[in-house]
Design a protein around this motif. Sequence first.
Motif, mmCIF file in Angstrom:
data_model
loop_
_atom_site.group_PDB
_atom_site.id
_atom_site.type_symbol
_atom_site.label_atom_id
_atom_site.label_comp_id
_atom_site.label_asym_id
_atom_site.label_seq_id
_atom_site.Cartn_x
_atom_site.Cartn_y
_atom_site.Cartn_z
ATOM 1 N N HIS A 1 30.040 -94.413 12.346
ATOM 2 C CA HIS A 1 31.447 -94.254 11.991
ATOM 3 C C HIS A 1 32.210 -93.424 13.014
ATOM 4 C CE1 HIS A 1 30.806 -95.140 7.388
ATOM 5 N NE2 HIS A 1 30.523 -96.162 8.169
ATOM 6 N N TRP B 1 33.076 -98.559 6.156
ATOM 7 C CA TRP B 1 33.379 -98.713 7.580
ATOM 8 C C TRP B 1 34.904 -98.706 7.800
ATOM 9 C CZ3 TRP B 1 30.839 -98.261 11.961
ATOM 10 C CH2 TRP B 1 29.450 -98.452 12.000
ATOM 11 N N THR C 1 36.858 -95.385 9.599
ATOM 12 C CA THR C 1 37.104 -95.604 11.027
ATOM 13 C C THR C 1 38.514 -96.058 11.367
ATOM 14 O OG1 THR C 1 36.431 -97.929 10.939
ATOM 15 C CG2 THR C 1 34.682 -96.290 11.309
#
Length: 472
Positions: free
Chosen positions: A251, A379, A383
């Motif tokens: 990440h 995710w 991110t």
Amino acid sequence: MAREILLNAFNMNCVGHIHHGLWTHPRDRSTEFNQLSYWTELAQLLERGLFDGLFIADILGVYDVYQNGIDLPLQEAIQLPVNDPLLLVSAMAGVTRNLGFGVTANLSYEAPYTFARRLSTLDHLTQGRIGWNIVTGYLDSAAKAMGRPQQVEHDRRYDQADEYLEVLYKLLEGSWQDDAVLADRERRVYAQPGKVHKVRHQGEFYQVEGYHLSQPSPQRTPLLFQAGSSPRGLRFAGEHAECVFIGGNDHAAVRAQVDKVRASAVAAGRTAEAIKVFMGIAVIVAPTEAKARDKHAEYLRYASPEAGIAHFSSSTGIDLAAFGLDEPIQPRKTNAIESVVKTFSGWTKRRLLQQHALGGRYPLVVGSPEQVAEQLIAWIDATGLDGFNLTRIVTPESYADFIDLVVPELQRRGRYKTTYADGTLRHKLFGQGPRLPADHPGAAWRDPGRLQHPHSTANELRGLSHNALSLL
């Protein structure tokens, strides 16, 4: 409000794409890549799953760095043979209504004048569903096949790409005005002569004098994809790209890449949201975690880690066959993918083989539908990613499993669309109409008067883009 996840299928017009060796799996159909039905059925499957697009990779040249030859690429079909991706699109567009198509084409070996017509043709035939993944190539084998001694130096390729895009913008955005076509049968006027303009470009790499051969298509310029995380690649992305494809395995590293991409857009005078960022990912899903783990173990028996690092060798320009299992791999200056060389500096061959256990190096998510959905959402939220390029492991099984099991779970959580939006591919992703936005450098060439200044650049005209729009 949580963002919906964007999703492309990641594929290639060949047998072995990312997860090398899986073509030997008894349920894999990738050896049928030469059959049109293979692609039309895939397109219909992806549209059933509401995928935003089919992203089709491509490569010119062969992976001949590993063991200094192509024996292993031939034996394991490591992107060899590989066919032209653009020729697939019309057939797939004919059996779908919403699926987008991101096609890879290497600008180093394509004349911009003729390539502009191919892009316009595909944009017309797909009714605005075409995207172009801009690549400059990195294989010496391709350069030699095209009559050059070696690949052009890394940053120099981007200099050429900048000028190539300028020529395309002039042709696609400026040569024909929006109201050029009348198609007036009674007056016998199809297109108005005063509304079609000659492009005059005299640059370092390209000299063009002529009219664009196609009338304006729904998007004019296709949706622009790009992959490249070197400093020069990021500068290019900030100037031109609308979608950027990155890689990463944790990440924090991916968050840093996403931030760099968005900062590159801001540095180029665009907004941070002007670029959608996609990460490559692999998914193995089954109704339960135990069954997903069993499927993973089954797939591993067919994968070829060595084929994976043979592919990786050409990405770095370094023959990894020359290293011992536990010998650190030292970077050296090559004209291959600069960011890949830097990222894996100091790794050993053993570590790379472990990373390529499934034949490729993309992050792998294995689990039940609930577990996969949770990891994909994690995710995105950690991110700042916009979506994923989902690889095929066993085709079409990997996509069908995802559509049948993961898509409903993401929809239940409000993180995936339940129907397609109307409009072109660009509008579906950005919701701002079919054309390049006003702050994109391509918009500067919509003023016909600017085409008569062959030494002008899009950067010089950026401040005039809003005025140029008002003249049309």
